[in-house]
Design an enzyme around this catalytic site. Structure first.
Site, mmCIF file in Angstrom:
data_model
loop_
_atom_site.group_PDB
_atom_site.id
_atom_site.type_symbol
_atom_site.label_atom_id
_atom_site.label_comp_id
_atom_site.label_asym_id
_atom_site.label_seq_id
_atom_site.Cartn_x
_atom_site.Cartn_y
_atom_site.Cartn_z
ATOM 1 N N GLY A 184 1.110 -1.119 -0.353
ATOM 2 C CA GLY A 184 0.224 -0.055 -0.150
ATOM 3 C C GLY A 184 0.954 1.327 -0.367
ATOM 4 N N HIS A 230 -6.795 2.595 18.654
ATOM 5 C CA HIS A 230 -6.414 4.009 17.989
ATOM 6 C C HIS A 230 -7.708 4.457 16.923
ATOM 7 C CE1 HIS A 230 -4.930 6.343 15.332
ATOM 8 N NE2 HIS A 230 -5.226 6.087 14.028
HETATM 9 N N1 LIG Z 1 -2.567 3.818 12.440
HETATM 10 C C1 LIG Z 1 -2.565 5.164 12.350
HETATM 11 O O1 LIG Z 1 -2.148 5.820 12.640
HETATM 12 C C2 LIG Z 1 -3.076 5.883 10.721
HETATM 13 C C3 LIG Z 1 -2.873 6.864 10.766
HETATM 14 C C4 LIG Z 1 -2.671 7.518 8.948
HETATM 15 C C5 LIG Z 1 -3.630 6.570 7.994
HETATM 16 N N2 LIG Z 1 -3.783 5.650 7.950
HETATM 17 C C6 LIG Z 1 -4.355 3.858 7.671
HETATM 18 O O2 LIG Z 1 -3.674 3.398 6.477
HETATM 19 C C7 LIG Z 1 -4.288 2.969 5.433
HETATM 20 C C8 LIG Z 1 -3.504 3.947 4.448
HETATM 21 O O3 LIG Z 1 -3.961 4.982 4.372
HETATM 22 P P1 LIG Z 1 -3.257 6.264 2.968
HETATM 23 O O4 LIG Z 1 -3.909 7.449 3.794
HETATM 24 O O5 LIG Z 1 -2.079 5.618 2.553
HETATM 25 O O6 LIG Z 1 -4.404 6.279 1.861
HETATM 26 P P2 LIG Z 1 -4.406 6.174 0.407
HETATM 27 O O7 LIG Z 1 -5.663 5.733 0.059
HETATM 28 O O8 LIG Z 1 -3.815 7.049 0.018
HETATM 29 O O9 LIG Z 1 -3.324 4.404 -0.458
HETATM 30 C C9 LIG Z 1 -4.028 3.095 0.081
HETATM 31 C C10 LIG Z 1 -2.846 2.577 -0.800
HETATM 32 O O10 LIG Z 1 -2.885 0.512 -0.662
HETATM 33 C C11 LIG Z 1 -3.151 0.331 -2.090
HETATM 34 N N3 LIG Z 1 -4.199 -0.539 -1.769
HETATM 35 C C12 LIG Z 1 -5.657 -0.892 -1.466
HETATM 36 N N4 LIG Z 1 -6.300 -1.976 -1.807
HETATM 37 C C13 LIG Z 1 -4.527 -3.057 -1.957
HETATM 38 C C14 LIG Z 1 -4.703 -4.665 -2.400
HETATM 39 N N5 LIG Z 1 -5.795 -4.778 -2.776
HETATM 40 N N6 LIG Z 1 -3.781 -4.546 -2.523
HETATM 41 C C15 LIG Z 1 -2.224 -3.546 -2.868
HETATM 42 N N7 LIG Z 1 -2.391 -2.159 -2.115
HETATM 43 C C16 LIG Z 1 -3.549 -1.650 -1.806
HETATM 44 C C17 LIG Z 1 -4.180 1.535 -2.882
HETATM 45 O O11 LIG Z 1 -3.349 1.142 -3.686
HETATM 46 C C18 LIG Z 1 -3.535 3.272 -2.299
HETATM 47 O O12 LIG Z 1 -1.894 3.137 -3.131
HETATM 48 C C19 LIG Z 1 -5.592 3.563 5.593
HETATM 49 O O13 LIG Z 1 -6.050 2.406 6.229
HETATM 50 C C20 LIG Z 1 -5.800 5.166 6.590
HETATM 51 O O14 LIG Z 1 -6.893 5.007 7.303
HETATM 52 C C21 LIG Z 1 -3.384 4.603 9.626
#
Ligand SMILES: NC(=O)c1ccc[n+]([C@@H]2O[C@H](COP(=O)([O-])OP(=O)(O)OC[C@H]3O[C@@H](n4cnc5c(N)ncnc54)[C@H](O)[C@@H]3O)[C@@H](O)[C@H]2O)c1
Length: 302
Positions: A9, A177
């Site tokens: 991702g 979280h």
């Molecule tokens: N835990 C934390 O503190 C925290 C903080 C920020 C974001 N997040 C989470 O992190 C995740 C990513 O956030 P983001 O802003 O990068 O999202 P984003 O939508 O910008 O990116 C997600 C990426 O995942 C890829 N993806 C989706 N399905 C896939 C699959 N089946 N196989 C491979 N790749 C796949 C997409 O193509 C995309 O490039 C989200 O779930 C978000 O909520 C968590």
């Protein structure tokens, strides 16, 4: 053999984490995975350009499953952040992210991956448990970033409230979280003095609101967050790769509740080496129960 980190991702979080790992010289080799081939190719090229002139060069490969088994750390950051636009609870991403887990867990298992899996994807405590169950990885070798980011946000809010650098604020945000996370005021200290001592209920409420707004303010402005979480993911990855034995609040497995939840854990080469029994005030015990029930409820929705 260098230190090899896989990231699945490479959206906002994954790509910023990759860049942070490069600039802080934490990894020697990166393998990027994403269902969007164009993103992988673009990020690899951008990251190569982003290190021209650096003293060392990190090798980067893309979407090559044969590389997974030799990764020391695998960061799970796939998702669809636009589902949270408008300020929805992180739970709203579950119906999408659970399918990503169902797609990737068998691949991770089949690859023979034997390193440490660090999960960022939301809802963090639920997704990491699902990943553990479907991959069968030992519970100490898979955990989530949990409340590490929320703890950093609390330090920002308290630091600003007291005119002190966030690094001089100690303490933890614990449990989910998400909405039921809890600032453990009994742990929050500046110069060893308990911050909450002598503070009015209004001031505490104000600081709690500021800490929680520290995330939503960013999100409402750019519809994603990346630097804070990338910094935490890189810090945890470094602790694993250097066997640093540092204590970081992450989403670790609770034997008593049989689920993952944010708590301080000792992190080193084998992943989570131990968690700590906390002496909780009555309020903190109630908050634990609220978070446990919320995480169970979300998990039941899978
Ligand atoms: N835990 C934390 O503190 C925290 C903080 C920020 C974001 N997040 C989470 O992190 C995740 C990513 O956030 P983001 O802003 O990068 O999202 P984003 O939508 O910008 O990116 C997600 C990426 O995942 C890829 N993806 C989706 N399905 C896939 C699959 N089946 N196989 C491979 N790749 C796949 C997409 O193509 C995309 O490039 C989200 O779930 C978000 O909520 C968590």
């Amino acid at each position: 053999m260098g230190k090899k980190v896989g990231i699945i991702g490479v959206g906002h979080v994954g790509s910023t984490t990759a860049y942070t790992l490069i600039q802080k010289q934490i990894a020697d080799e990166l393998v990027l995975f994403d269902k969007n081939e164009k993103i992988v190719e673009a990020e690899i090229n951008d990251l190569i350009q982003g290190q021209i002139g650096n003293e060392s060069t990190v090798r980067i490969k893309g979407n090559d499953l044969s590389q997974l088994a030799s990764c020391d750390v695998f960061i799970f950051s796939a998702g669809k952040i636009e589902l949270l636009a408008g300020g929805a609870d992180r739970f709203e991403e579950l119906s999408f992210t659970k399918k990503v887990v169902e797609e990737w867990a068998p691949k991770i298992k089949a690859s023979g991956f034997n390193g440490i899996l660090l999960s960022v994807t939301n809802p963090c405590d639920v997704i990491v448990r699902y990943l553990q169950e479907l991959t069968g990885l030992p519970k100490n070798k898979i955990f989530g970033t949990g409340t590490s980011l929320d703890t950093a946000r609390m330090k920002q809010a308290v630091g600003e409230g007291f005119g002190v650098h966030p690094n001089s604020v100690k303490g933890y945000v614990l449990w989910e979280h998400g909405e039921t996370q809890f600032i453990a005021w009994s742990t929050v200290r500046i110069a060893e003095q308990q911050v909450a001592n002598g503070l009015s209920a209004e001031k505490i409420e104000y600081l709690e609101k500021e800490a929680s707004a520290a995330g939503s303010r960013i999100f409402l402005g750019k519809i994603y967050t990346c630097y804070g979480i990338a910094n935490q993911a890189a810090k945890i990855t470094k602790a694993i790769l250097t066997d640093a034995d540092v204590v970081i609040p992450v989403s670790a497995y609770s034997e008593s509740e049989k689920l993952y939840i944010g708590q301080p854990a000792l992190i080193g080469a084998s992943g989570i080496k131990k968690t700590f029994d906390l002496t909780l005030t009555e309020d903190e015990q109630l908050s634990w129960r609220r978070s446990v029930e919320k995480i169970k409820e979300m998990y039941a929705a899978i």
